[in-house]
Structure formats: C-alpha cells, structure tokens
Design a protein around this motif. Structure first.
Motif, PDB file in Angstrom:
ATOM      1  N   PHE A  89       0.995  -1.110   0.049  1.00 13.71           N
ATOM      2  CA  PHE A  89      -0.055   0.044   0.068  1.00 13.71           C
ATOM      3  C   PHE A  89       0.727   1.303   0.127  1.00 13.71           C
ATOM      4  O   PHE A  89       0.393   2.441  -0.746  1.00 13.71           O
ATOM      5  CB  PHE A  89      -0.948   0.085   1.387  1.00 13.71           C
ATOM      6  CG  PHE A  89      -2.084  -0.828   1.288  1.00 13.71           C
ATOM      7  CD1 PHE A  89      -2.841  -1.129  -0.186  1.00 13.71           C
ATOM      8  CD2 PHE A  89      -2.658  -1.468   2.159  1.00 13.71           C
ATOM      9  CE1 PHE A  89      -4.006  -1.994  -0.314  1.00 13.71           C
ATOM     10  CE2 PHE A  89      -3.808  -2.241   2.209  1.00 13.71           C
ATOM     11  CZ  PHE A  89      -4.159  -2.543   0.732  1.00 13.71           C
ATOM     12  N   LEU A  90       2.198   0.990   0.542  1.00 16.04           N
ATOM     13  CA  LEU A  90       2.658   2.325   0.760  1.00 16.04           C
ATOM     14  C   LEU A  90       3.323   2.850  -0.775  1.00 16.04           C
ATOM     15  O   LEU A  90       3.768   3.886  -1.043  1.00 16.04           O
ATOM     16  CB  LEU A  90       3.985   2.182   1.459  1.00 16.04           C
ATOM     17  CG  LEU A  90       4.004   3.022   2.783  1.00 16.04           C
ATOM     18  CD1 LEU A  90       3.788   2.175   4.204  1.00 16.04           C
ATOM     19  CD2 LEU A  90       5.522   3.729   2.864  1.00 16.04           C
ATOM     20  N   ALA A  91       3.351   1.887  -1.715  1.00 12.62           N
ATOM     21  CA  ALA A  91       3.842   1.977  -2.959  1.00 12.62           C
ATOM     22  C   ALA A  91       2.947   3.162  -3.577  1.00 12.62           C
ATOM     23  O   ALA A  91       3.468   3.943  -4.676  1.00 12.62           O
ATOM     24  CB  ALA A  91       4.085   0.805  -3.715  1.00 12.62           C
ATOM     25  N   PHE A  92       1.767   3.150  -3.115  1.00 22.77           N
ATOM     26  CA  PHE A  92       0.898   4.210  -3.880  1.00 22.77           C
ATOM     27  C   PHE A  92       1.133   5.427  -3.259  1.00 22.77           C
ATOM     28  O   PHE A  92       0.424   6.474  -3.818  1.00 22.77           O
ATOM     29  CB  PHE A  92      -0.646   3.615  -3.521  1.00 22.77           C
ATOM     30  CG  PHE A  92      -0.947   2.440  -4.126  1.00 22.77           C
ATOM     31  CD1 PHE A  92      -1.005   2.337  -5.736  1.00 22.77           C
ATOM     32  CD2 PHE A  92      -1.232   1.293  -3.563  1.00 22.77           C
ATOM     33  CE1 PHE A  92      -1.407   1.140  -6.372  1.00 22.77           C
ATOM     34  CE2 PHE A  92      -1.688   0.349  -3.990  1.00 22.77           C
ATOM     35  CZ  PHE A  92      -1.829   0.008  -5.441  1.00 22.77           C
ATOM     36  N   PHE A  93       1.722   5.764  -2.340  1.00 22.36           N
ATOM     37  CA  PHE A  93       1.999   6.959  -1.641  1.00 22.36           C
ATOM     38  C   PHE A  93       3.585   7.237  -1.536  1.00 22.36           C
ATOM     39  O   PHE A  93       4.121   7.017  -0.396  1.00 22.36           O
ATOM     40  CB  PHE A  93       1.520   7.020  -0.116  1.00 22.36           C
ATOM     41  CG  PHE A  93       0.034   6.640  -0.302  1.00 22.36           C
ATOM     42  CD1 PHE A  93      -1.038   7.644  -0.568  1.00 22.36           C
ATOM     43  CD2 PHE A  93      -0.409   5.716   0.351  1.00 22.36           C
ATOM     44  CE1 PHE A  93      -2.185   7.393  -0.589  1.00 22.36           C
ATOM     45  CE2 PHE A  93      -1.845   5.221   0.164  1.00 22.36           C
ATOM     46  CZ  PHE A  93      -2.744   6.007  -0.258  1.00 22.36           C
ATOM     47  N   PRO A  94       4.105   7.803  -2.736  1.00 20.19           N
ATOM     48  CA  PRO A  94       5.651   7.902  -2.575  1.00 20.19           C
ATOM     49  C   PRO A  94       6.268   8.715  -1.997  1.00 20.19           C
ATOM     50  O   PRO A  94       7.228   8.767  -1.252  1.00 20.19           O
ATOM     51  CB  PRO A  94       6.034   8.242  -3.884  1.00 20.19           C
ATOM     52  CG  PRO A  94       4.525   8.487  -4.743  1.00 20.19           C
ATOM     53  CD  PRO A  94       3.421   8.059  -3.931  1.00 20.19           C
ATOM     54  N   ASP A 112      -1.386  12.302   2.113  1.00 18.50           N
ATOM     55  CA  ASP A 112      -1.188  10.839   1.658  1.00 18.50           C
ATOM     56  C   ASP A 112      -1.301   9.875   2.908  1.00 18.50           C
ATOM     57  O   ASP A 112      -1.898   8.965   2.814  1.00 18.50           O
ATOM     58  CB  ASP A 112       0.190  10.959   1.302  1.00 18.50           C
ATOM     59  CG  ASP A 112       0.337  11.477  -0.146  1.00 18.50           C
ATOM     60  OD1 ASP A 112      -0.667  11.310  -0.888  1.00 18.50           O
ATOM     61  OD2 ASP A 112       1.419  11.292  -0.597  1.00 18.50           O
ATOM     62  N   PHE A 113      -0.908  10.325   4.216  1.00 15.38           N
ATOM     63  CA  PHE A 113      -0.943   9.727   5.177  1.00 15.38           C
ATOM     64  C   PHE A 113      -2.352   9.512   5.534  1.00 15.38           C
ATOM     65  O   PHE A 113      -2.898   8.394   6.162  1.00 15.38           O
ATOM     66  CB  PHE A 113      -0.042  10.255   6.714  1.00 15.38           C
ATOM     67  CG  PHE A 113       0.015   9.320   7.744  1.00 15.38           C
ATOM     68  CD1 PHE A 113       0.896   8.417   7.644  1.00 15.38           C
ATOM     69  CD2 PHE A 113      -1.090   9.767   8.626  1.00 15.38           C
ATOM     70  CE1 PHE A 113       0.709   7.512   8.921  1.00 15.38           C
ATOM     71  CE2 PHE A 113      -0.928   8.953   9.845  1.00 15.38           C
ATOM     72  CZ  PHE A 113      -0.116   7.801  10.135  1.00 15.38           C
ATOM     73  N   ALA A 114      -3.110  10.332   5.610  1.00 11.31           N
ATOM     74  CA  ALA A 114      -4.585  10.401   5.842  1.00 11.31           C
ATOM     75  C   ALA A 114      -5.176   9.595   5.204  1.00 11.31           C
ATOM     76  O   ALA A 114      -5.962   8.618   5.615  1.00 11.31           O
ATOM     77  CB  ALA A 114      -5.084  11.899   5.978  1.00 11.31           C
ATOM     78  N   MET A 115      -4.914   9.373   3.811  1.00 11.28           N
ATOM     79  CA  MET A 115      -5.438   8.522   2.867  1.00 11.28           C
ATOM     80  C   MET A 115      -5.236   6.892   3.512  1.00 11.28           C
ATOM     81  O   MET A 115      -5.935   6.022   3.235  1.00 11.28           O
ATOM     82  CB  MET A 115      -5.177   8.806   1.331  1.00 11.28           C
ATOM     83  CG  MET A 115      -5.654  10.266   1.070  1.00 11.28           C
ATOM     84  SD  MET A 115      -7.627  10.213   1.130  1.00 11.28           S
ATOM     85  CE  MET A 115      -8.057   9.133  -0.096  1.00 11.28           C
ATOM     86  N   LEU A 116      -3.633   6.737   3.537  1.00 14.18           N
ATOM     87  CA  LEU A 116      -3.219   5.362   3.826  1.00 14.18           C
ATOM     88  C   LEU A 116      -4.057   4.916   5.103  1.00 14.18           C
ATOM     89  O   LEU A 116      -4.446   3.840   5.344  1.00 14.18           O
ATOM     90  CB  LEU A 116      -1.738   5.469   4.080  1.00 14.18           C
ATOM     91  CG  LEU A 116      -1.055   4.387   4.228  1.00 14.18           C
ATOM     92  CD1 LEU A 116      -1.224   3.197   3.344  1.00 14.18           C
ATOM     93  CD2 LEU A 116       0.393   4.580   4.549  1.00 14.18           C
ATOM     94  N   HIS A 117      -3.940   5.940   6.181  1.00 13.45           N
ATOM     95  CA  HIS A 117      -4.792   5.666   7.548  1.00 13.45           C
ATOM     96  C   HIS A 117      -6.154   5.496   7.252  1.00 13.45           C
ATOM     97  O   HIS A 117      -6.747   4.421   7.929  1.00 13.45           O
ATOM     98  CB  HIS A 117      -4.725   6.808   8.340  1.00 13.45           C
ATOM     99  CG  HIS A 117      -4.814   6.331   9.830  1.00 13.45           C
ATOM    100  ND1 HIS A 117      -4.342   5.159  10.509  1.00 13.45           N
ATOM    101  CD2 HIS A 117      -5.828   6.845  10.528  1.00 13.45           C
ATOM    102  CE1 HIS A 117      -4.593   5.288  11.556  1.00 13.45           C
ATOM    103  NE2 HIS A 117      -5.627   6.037  11.656  1.00 13.45           N
ATOM    104  N   MET A 118      -6.833   5.888   6.442  1.00 15.32           N
ATOM    105  CA  MET A 118      -8.332   5.761   5.993  1.00 15.32           C
ATOM    106  C   MET A 118      -8.574   4.451   5.627  1.00 15.32           C
ATOM    107  O   MET A 118      -9.289   3.610   5.973  1.00 15.32           O
ATOM    108  CB  MET A 118      -8.876   6.881   5.107  1.00 15.32           C
ATOM    109  CG  MET A 118     -10.191   6.860   5.012  1.00 15.32           C
ATOM    110  SD  MET A 118     -11.324   6.605   6.171  1.00 15.32           S
ATOM    111  CE  MET A 118     -11.176   8.374   6.783  1.00 15.32           C
ATOM    112  N   LEU A 119      -7.410   4.114   4.510  1.00 17.48           N
ATOM    113  CA  LEU A 119      -7.596   2.721   4.041  1.00 17.48           C
ATOM    114  C   LEU A 119      -7.393   1.762   5.074  1.00 17.48           C
ATOM    115  O   LEU A 119      -8.096   0.466   5.014  1.00 17.48           O
ATOM    116  CB  LEU A 119      -6.408   2.780   2.740  1.00 17.48           C
ATOM    117  CG  LEU A 119      -6.513   1.408   1.907  1.00 17.48           C
ATOM    118  CD1 LEU A 119      -7.555   1.082   1.164  1.00 17.48           C
ATOM    119  CD2 LEU A 119      -5.039   1.535   1.323  1.00 17.48           C
TER     120      LEU A 119
END
Length: 135
Positions: A89-94, A112-119
């Motif tokens: 998943f981190l690959a989607f947020f460089p 980016d962190f907020a979207m990753l955390h929401m995911l």
C-alpha cells in the motif's frame, strides 16, 4: 461474543480516527499520541481475547488445545502478512516512502498519510463482515 468483538472494533475505529487530529496538526501532543496508540492496542487485545473465548464454543471436546494452537498460529501469521501488504500500500504513496519525504511535513505528506490511514481503517472494518460466522 459477536457483540464484544463488534464493540471492540467500533472503539478501535474511534481511536484510529483520533489520529487525524494529530495528522492535520489540530492537536499535536506526545501524550495524546501515546494515549490513542495504547488504547487502540488494548482494544485489539480484547478482540483477540474474545476470539479465544469463541474457541471453546468451536472446539470439539478433547480438542481444545489443538484448536487454540490453530487460532494462535493463524493470528501470529497475520502479523507478517499484514506488514507485507502495508508495504504494498505504501507504494501508492511515494511521499511516505522515505524519512526525508516525511520530514518535509507538507500538506501532500499529511494527505497521503491520511488516505493511507483511512484505507487501513476501512480494511479493519471489513472484519465485521465475518461476525455472522461466529457461534
């Protein structure tokens, strides 16, 4: 048991949402971060405890130990697997891939962190779909 796991999942989600106060610099304090992290981990532990209690209902008489070991093995196997999936998943947020990118602390990094955390929250909530399978 299903009600206990549902309650635990809702509380974990609540504490996970509190991270957005830290991410968007609304309330950034070290003790607040520690409180949200420890509280979420405590609820994860209670959810695991509830799943172990379900083991007694699922196990055939005389097979409780092997059923417990199977549940523990599956639970311990999920940790490395979730680490691999989170790296994917981190690959989607460089912007989050390097310490330098995170240290810039720009709006892009925060979003980016907020979207990753929401995911992550959404994926955790999908476990509620398995509740009807519990005895």
């Amino acid at each position: 048991m299903a009600k206990l796991i549902l309650f635990g999942s809702i509380v974990v989600t609540f504490f996970s949402v509190l991270y957005f106060l830290i991410v968007f610099d609304i309330f950034q304090h070290a003790w607040f971060y520690i409180f949200t992290d420890v509280s979420a981990q405590f609820m994860y532990t209670l959810n695991f405890l509830a799943s172990v209690f379900c083991m007694v209902e699922v196990a055939e008489p005389g097979y409780e130990a092997i059923t417990y070991s199977l549940i523990t093995t599956v639970s311990n196997t999920v940790s490395p697997l979730s680490l691999v999936i989170s790296y994917q998943f981190l690959a989607f947020f460089p912007a989050l891939n390097t310490q330098e990118g995170i240290a810039t602390d720009t709006d892009e990094v925060r979003w980016d962190f907020a979207m990753l955390h929401m995911l992550t929250i959404v994926i955790n909530l999908t476990s509620i779909l398995a509740l009807p399978l519990l005895p």
